[in-house]
Motif scaffolding. Structure first.
Motif, short mmCIF file in Angstrom:
data_model
loop_
_atom_site.label_atom_id
_atom_site.label_comp_id
_atom_site.label_asym_id
_atom_site.label_seq_id
_atom_site.Cartn_x
_atom_site.Cartn_y
_atom_site.Cartn_z
N LYS A 71 0.79 -1.11 0.22
CA LYS A 71 -0.03 -0.09 0.13
C LYS A 71 0.87 1.41 -0.06
O LYS A 71 2.05 1.22 0.50
CB LYS A 71 -1.07 -0.13 1.40
CG LYS A 71 -1.86 -0.96 1.19
CD LYS A 71 -2.95 -1.15 2.45
CE LYS A 71 -3.90 -2.06 2.18
NZ LYS A 71 -3.71 -3.32 2.32
N ILE A 72 0.26 2.43 -0.31
CA ILE A 72 0.97 3.63 -0.36
C ILE A 72 0.53 4.43 0.99
O ILE A 72 -0.58 4.77 0.98
CB ILE A 72 0.44 4.44 -1.65
CG1 ILE A 72 0.85 3.92 -2.83
CG2 ILE A 72 1.17 5.83 -1.51
CD1 ILE A 72 0.75 4.50 -4.04
N TYR A 73 1.46 4.68 1.60
CA TYR A 73 1.29 5.34 3.02
C TYR A 73 1.58 6.92 2.72
O TYR A 73 2.70 7.24 2.46
CB TYR A 73 2.34 4.73 4.15
CG TYR A 73 1.94 3.50 4.47
CD1 TYR A 73 1.47 3.21 5.86
CD2 TYR A 73 2.15 2.34 3.50
CE1 TYR A 73 1.35 1.73 6.10
CE2 TYR A 73 1.99 1.20 4.18
CZ TYR A 73 1.60 0.83 5.25
OH TYR A 73 0.99 -0.32 5.73
N ALA A 74 0.46 7.69 2.99
CA ALA A 74 0.38 9.23 3.11
C ALA A 74 0.66 9.65 4.39
O ALA A 74 0.30 9.17 5.32
CB ALA A 74 -0.77 9.73 2.60
N VAL A 75 1.64 10.70 4.43
CA VAL A 75 2.24 11.47 5.56
C VAL A 75 1.92 12.74 5.55
O VAL A 75 2.03 13.36 4.29
CB VAL A 75 3.55 10.95 5.99
CG1 VAL A 75 3.66 9.40 6.43
CG2 VAL A 75 4.80 11.21 5.23
N GLU A 76 1.77 13.60 6.38
CA GLU A 76 1.76 14.93 6.36
C GLU A 76 2.84 15.73 5.81
O GLU A 76 3.96 15.17 6.28
CB GLU A 76 1.47 15.73 7.84
CG GLU A 76 -0.10 15.22 8.18
CD GLU A 76 -0.13 15.38 9.77
OE1 GLU A 76 -1.44 15.62 10.11
OE2 GLU A 76 0.71 15.09 10.47
N GLU A 77 2.94 16.45 5.31
CA GLU A 77 4.15 17.46 4.66
C GLU A 77 3.62 18.90 4.67
O GLU A 77 2.93 19.30 4.05
CB GLU A 77 4.32 17.19 3.11
CG GLU A 77 5.43 17.55 2.67
CD GLU A 77 6.76 17.23 3.23
OE1 GLU A 77 7.65 18.04 3.51
OE2 GLU A 77 6.93 16.10 3.50
N PRO A 78 4.37 19.54 5.66
CA PRO A 78 5.53 18.90 6.63
C PRO A 78 4.78 18.39 7.51
O PRO A 78 3.71 18.29 7.94
CB PRO A 78 6.25 20.26 7.14
CG PRO A 78 5.01 21.19 7.48
CD PRO A 78 4.16 20.91 6.11
N GLY A 79 5.78 17.55 8.13
CA GLY A 79 5.51 16.53 9.48
C GLY A 79 6.66 16.00 10.48
O GLY A 79 7.83 16.54 9.81
#
Length: 251
Positions: free
Chosen positions: A109-117
């Motif tokens: 799966k593709i894991y999305a994270v906050e940018e910036p974070g």
């Protein structure tokens, strides 16, 4: 006849007194401030006397039942969450739990994270073999329109790092609709540093707003107690907990 003194047209304000240094508490870092060591030591002695050699026995795989029950009560009282202690998993720090989630949800799966974070999260997911992508924020948090290619979203909606942004209810509901639109989409709600709010009531957690079970709730006692204690936990939806026991219960 006595003449009254002429009043100034501009009000005069007294300068506020500077707070005394001993009254300041630093909540920005991970170092405990004004920690009650005497109370801590007394409670430790009481626990050791009450449990005795029971402290040396093997624990339940998900963590000490008494601790999971206490966490469930804490979440109910302070975050308004109805949580079954059987769906709580204790870990020695969130790093360990992140690695378990990659194994549970899948490396494909593709894991999305906050940018910036918080950059360490991306490194952990990448080290676990998962594809990771940064999603830009606007004034309300993660942009939902940029999540089409992702299956897992890791966010800290109650206190974003490093901006301090609090995701409003409308955006939280948008993100939940995104997750609920497909069976294999998940939101990892990192509630770290959500306890210290002085200007408003805390927002409801994503977990408590999600009756369909697409939100994984995570938190730690690093901020409220001390980072050296290494007690973190996550609350899995019942379906995911059943999968965890079946596939990763050997841990």
């Amino acid at each position: 006849m006595e003449t009254l003194p002429k009043q100034s047209a501009e009000p005069v304000f007294k300068e506020a007194e500077e707070p005394r240094q001993e009254d300041l508490i630093d909540l920005t870092g991970d170092s405990p401030s004004h920690f009650p060591f005497s109370v801590w030591s007394r409670l430790q002695r009481e626990v050791m006397l009450d449990l005795g050699e029971g402290l040396l026995l093997p624990l339940h795989k998900q963590g000490l039942p008494a601790l999971r029950n206490a966490i469930a009560r804490h979440l109910n009282q302070f975050r308004g969450m109805q949580v079954d202690p059987e769906n709580i998993l204790i870990g020695a720090g969130t790093d360990f739990l992140y690695n378990l989630l990659v194994q549970l949800l899948g490396q494909d799966k593709i894991y999305a994270v906050e940018e910036p974070g918080y950059g360490k999260i991306r490194k952990i997911y990448a080290a676990g073999g998962a594809s990771c992508t940064g999603v830009p924020l606007d004034s309300q948090g993660v942009r939902t329109d940029l999540l089409r290619q992702s299956q897992v979203l890791h966010i800290s909606p109650s206190h974003h790092f490093p901006t301090g942004l609090v995701t409003p209810l409308s955006r939280r509901l948008e993100l939940l609709r995104w997750a609920q639109s497909q069976a294999d989409r998940w939101i990892i709600e990192d509630d770290y540093d959500s306890e210290f709010r002085f200007s408003a009531h805390p927002m409801p957690t994503m977990y408590s707003l999600d009756p369909q079970g697409h939100v994984i709730y995570m938190n730690t006692f690093s901020k409220t107690l001390a980072p050296s204690i290494r007690i973190s936990y996550m609350v899995l939806p019942p379906m995911l907990m059943a999968q965890f026991r079946q596939r990763l219960g050997f841990y």
